[in-house]
Design an enzyme around this catalytic site. Structure first.
Site, PDB file in Angstrom:
ATOM      1  N   SER A 122       0.823  -1.207   0.000  1.00 15.85           N
ATOM      2  CA  SER A 122       0.000   0.000   0.000  1.00 15.85           C
ATOM      3  C   SER A 122       0.858   1.258   0.000  1.00 15.85           C
ATOM      4  CB  SER A 122      -0.952  -0.036   1.195  1.00 15.85           C
ATOM      5  OG  SER A 122      -1.935   0.969   1.089  1.00 15.85           O
ATOM      6  N   ASP A 126      -3.095   6.702  -3.249  1.00 18.05           N
ATOM      7  CA  ASP A 126      -1.864   6.107  -2.733  1.00 18.05           C
ATOM      8  C   ASP A 126      -1.396   5.055  -3.735  1.00 18.05           C
ATOM      9  OD1 ASP A 126      -3.524   3.918  -2.213  1.00 18.05           O
ATOM     10  OD2 ASP A 126      -2.674   3.542  -0.230  1.00 18.05           O
ATOM     11  N   ASP A 147      -1.251   1.808  -4.190  1.00 20.27           N
ATOM     12  CA  ASP A 147      -2.070   0.694  -4.688  1.00 20.27           C
ATOM     13  C   ASP A 147      -3.519   1.113  -4.910  1.00 20.27           C
ATOM     14  OD1 ASP A 147      -2.721   0.856  -1.954  1.00 20.27           O
ATOM     15  OD2 ASP A 147      -3.166  -1.291  -1.830  1.00 20.27           O
ATOM     16  N   ASP A 174      -5.944   2.064  -3.053  1.00 21.88           N
ATOM     17  CA  ASP A 174      -7.066   1.773  -2.170  1.00 21.88           C
ATOM     18  C   ASP A 174      -7.427   2.977  -1.309  1.00 21.88           C
ATOM     19  OD1 ASP A 174      -4.887   1.609  -0.423  1.00 21.88           O
ATOM     20  OD2 ASP A 174      -5.559  -0.241   0.538  1.00 21.88           O
TER      21      ASP A 174
END
Length: 540
Positions: free
Chosen positions: A140, A287, A289, A291
């Site tokens: 992440s 961000d 990734d 999510d």
């Protein structure tokens, strides 16, 4: 403390690079690498990319996947579909390949998503394919040295206890990594259909506008969400999207940001500068990734990113105002602000507080309409993605902005309207990053033994969440108090679940009806800063 013999581990490591890395270490450094093992934390594994049982590497991923597969087989899921996706971090391709091939060798029908993929698309695929599980190889928003392994179970929600502990026990008894079977997995044609259905779902759920005049500035933060975000925004009717070019393509080194997290000071400077330059209506920062999603707007004349709590209140109010659910549930965590609770109460909806993390938020109750946490995570379509989804959040934020622009207004005015109705809410936090993880336990012990009794002159009551007897029991300490003129204070201290940090979450709230919102906000920020400075380790 790890009981693994380094010689046995090196001999069984299937990756020649990490074998060589360990073999070249001096004895004291080798002992350090084997002092501990990675443990299942926030829905899986996360740690530095390096050799040995305490790092993210092919050997660790192989054994973890074998354990996951064994747990699924024990639950009667033989031959079931399992989805595997990855981001573009260092090691992600090799880790995803190992994951897919181990699961295939165990007899599962593996859908390996091709190329770097936003995490929300993995969570969507888990539900879309009615899969028994899904794995997203991602860390992440962590620093570039890290990677991770995130597990979703049937239904698309993240792994929770006791399933995580069970898998950890199976990892401890897993065979040597080089003896675990692997079967090659070919590129799957179902991947493209999954992406198309995700975009179809966004349009079906949120609709679209035609030729919106809203101008958007977007950054993908060197991550994997840029292309899908553009496609989703354009399909929703927003063609005027400008990107931060130097941050658009995936780059595992994240060269233009110190930490690839839109929450971190300075990380969103480039998208804010772009928004100012092009006279945008909305700034969006994903961000790495995708999510998480942060949004920015011009607030009282100055461009800034909204806090996660401001965004949570805005999106929650918008979704509540447009839903046809009879008794919707909205959720936020114990460290999130309280504005959403006030908004929900006014709308006749049920608000639920949970522990931190979307593995708890998406299990808050039904029918779940919306859930968020202050760390810029928003679940805006639980029926499709049972996790935070930065792409869908960007679409909803753009649609809300379109609505405000049509009213000759903006997001800043929308925040002010909520503040007038429910009180000015200011939330902030102070993070204490450490190199010695033991310091966090020392600070928490200090808070429990001798908490501040009147920070900034506000008498407070202390609640230790570690001794609660309900579902909110966790390692956290809460301070609450009220000033003579009705301003309420809440502070929660807790260790981070993903990084070596102690976090203080502060909220100060003025009573509703104050028209001088900007002045009140400034006063509350000053008060929060004074309180933060008096917390253990909290000096700036």
């Amino acid at each position: 403390m790890s009981t693994i013999d380094p010689r046995d581990w090196i001999a069984s490591d299937p990756d020649p690079l990490t074998r060589a890395e360990l073999s070249a270490l001096a004895p004291d450094r080798l002992d350090e690498r084997f002092a501990d093992t990675l443990r299942f934390g926030t829905a899986g594994l996360r740690g530095p990319v390096r050799a040995g049982p305490a790092g993210m590497n092919v050997a660790v991923v192989t054994r973890a996947t074998h354990a996951l597969g064994c747990a699924l087989l024990d639950d009667g899921a033989a031959g079931a579909t399992v989805v595997v996706g990855r981001d573009a971090r260092h090691g992600s391709r090799a880790f995803a390949t190992a994951t897919a091939e181990v699961l295939a060798a165990q007899g599962f029908d593996v859908v390996a998503l091709s190329g770097p993929t936003p995490t929300p698309l993995v969570a969507f695929a888990c539900r879309d394919f009615d899969a028994a599980a899904a794995v997203a190889v991602t860390a992440s928003h962590n620093p570039p040295t890290d990677n991770g392994y995130k597990v979703y179970l049937a239904g698309g929600a993240q792994l929770v206890p006791p399933a995580d502990r069970r898998i950890e026990q199976l990892i401890a008894t897993a065979p040597p990594a080089n003896t675990i079977g692997r079967q090659r997995v070919s590129t799957d044609s179902r991947d493209g259909a999954n992406t198309a259905r995700y975009l179809d779902r966004l349009e079906a759920r949120f609709g679209r506008v035609h030729g919106s005049p809203v101008r958007v500035a977007l950054t993908a933060m060197h991550g994997v969400g840029g292309a899908l975000a553009l496609a989703a925004l354009r399909r929703a009717g927003f063609p005027d999207v400008h990107v931060v070019a130097e941050q658009f393509a995936p780059d595992p080194d994240f060269p233009t940001v110190r930490f690839p997290n839109p929450e971190e000071p300075g990380s969103s400077d480039r998208v804010l500068a772009l928004a100012e330059r092009i006279d945008a209506d909305l700034a969006i920062a994903l961000d790495p990734d995708a999510d998480r999603c942060a949004i920015g707007t011009r607030v009282h004349g100055t461009w800034r990113m909204l806090t996660g709590d401001e965004t949570g209140a805005l999106l929650g109010a918008h979704l509540l105002a447009t839903t046809d659910l009879a008794a919707p549930v909205v959720a936020s965590t114990i460290v999130s602000g309280s504005m959403l609770q006030a908004v929900a109460s006014a709308a006749g909806a049920r608000h639920v507080r949970t522990l931190t993390g979307f593995k708890w938020l998406v299990r808050a109750g039904e029918p779940l309409l919306y859930a968020y946490e202050e760390a810029i995570g928003h679940c805006v379509d639980p029926d499709a993605v049972r996790d935070k989804d930065g792409i869908a959040t960007a679409v909803v934020a753009a649609l809300l902005t379109h609505q405000r622009v049509a009213m000759r207004s903006d997001l800043s005015a929308a925040v002010d309207e909520l503040s007038l109705a429910h009180g000015v809410h200011v939330t902030t936090q102070r993070s204490i990053r450490v190199t010695d993880i033991g310091l966090i336990a020392d600070l928490m012990s200090s808070l429990r033994r001798s908490p501040p009794r009147a920070p900034a002159g506000i008498p407070v009551d202390v609640e230790d969440y570690a001794i609660r007897d309900d579902g909110l029991r966790t390692d956290a300490v809460q301070l609450t108090g009220r000033t003579a003129d009705g301003i309420s204070l809440r502070v929660i201290a807790r260790p981070s679940g993903t990084e070596p940090k102690l976090k203080y979450y502060l909220e100060v709230v003025a009573p509703p009806g104050r028209a001088d919102i900007a002045q009140t906000s400034d006063h509350l920020h000053e008060l929060a800063a004074r309180v933060a400075a008096e917390l253990p380790g909290g000096e700036p």
